[in-house]
Design an enzyme around this catalytic site. Structure first.
Site, PDB file in Angstrom:
ATOM      1  N   HIS A 109      36.219  36.923  42.734  1.00  0.00           N
ATOM      2  CA  HIS A 109      35.100  36.270  43.410  1.00  0.00           C
ATOM      3  C   HIS A 109      34.762  34.985  42.669  1.00  0.00           C
ATOM      4  O   HIS A 109      35.284  34.709  41.595  1.00  0.00           O
ATOM      5  CB  HIS A 109      33.883  37.191  43.529  1.00  0.00           C
ATOM      6  N   SER A 141      36.410  40.305  38.461  1.00  0.00           N
ATOM      7  CA  SER A 141      35.830  39.039  38.025  1.00  0.00           C
ATOM      8  C   SER A 141      36.660  38.443  36.882  1.00  0.00           C
ATOM      9  O   SER A 141      37.839  38.179  37.041  1.00  0.00           O
ATOM     10  CB  SER A 141      34.366  39.265  37.633  1.00  0.00           C
TER      11      SER A 141
END
Length: 210
Positions: A132, A107
């Site tokens: 993501h 992330s």
């Protein structure tokens, strides 16, 4: 973090003792490594951690604006705004900032990894990288949820543009790759453009080989 847990963590941090003509001085291991211009980005990316890392970056710039800095990243990600604070400080200061993933960079951790100086973005062989789209827990009245949803979409667009810049991937490819949790091995992250090199051993300078 509770005080008891913090005390346990602090007790586990090794101390380093150095001798000088002024006597002995002791440092915790992270402070000693900071003198070597190494900063650790470990655990959740959140506001307090971001403040500490930004302060270290600014301190090292003031100490020597021409000498490289290295971020060692082992993070599951965290708060987008905290990650952007670190990112913007990395870009703002004059020293080049290299990034190295040990363990994982997921992330916002992967975002900081990719944002390192080109040619100085590294992952170790068995590390993993995950990208993501940003997420948010919208709640409250319908109008508030709509505002939060718009902000998430705007943040997603901004992050996608930055990932595209750092990886040299088309924005369409970034959007596709980040639609869901996308786990990459180190070699895959290199092929995607998130990093430049994969290391299993520290490179040896030519003068050390002689």
């Amino acid at each position: 973090m509770s005080h008891d847990h913090a005390d346990i963590v602090n007790a586990l941090i090794p101390m380093v003792v150095e001798q000088s003509n002024r006597g002995e001085r002791s440092f915790d291991i992270y402070s000693r490594l900071l003198r070597e211009r190494i900063i650790f980005v470990t655990g959740q990316v959140e506001d307090h951690m971001a403040s500490v890392i930004c302060a270290q970056l600014l301190f090292l710039e003031a100490e020597n604006p021409k000498k490289d800095i290295f971020l060692y990243i082992n993070s599951p990600g965290g708060v987008v705004t905290a990650g952007l604070a670190i990112h913007d400080t990395m870009q703002y200061i004059r020293p080049k900032v290299g990034t190295l993933c040990i363990g994982q960079a997921a992330s916002m951790g992967s975002f900081l990894l990719a944002a390192g100086e080109p040619g100085m973005r590294v992952a170790t062989t068995n590390s993993r990288i995950m990208i993501h789209q940003p997420s948010g827990g919208a709640q409250g009245m319908a109008a508030d949820i709509e505002i939060q949803a718009r902000e998430i979409l705007r943040m997603r667009k901004r992050l996608n543009a930055l990932y595209a810049k750092y990886t040299n991937q088309p924005i369409e490819e970034i959007e596709k790759a980040m639609d869901r949790d996308n786990f990459l091995e180190a070699d895959e992250a290199k092929a995607f453009g998130l990093i430049d090199k994969v290391f299993d051993k520290r490179p040896v300078a030519s003068e050390e080989k002689e």
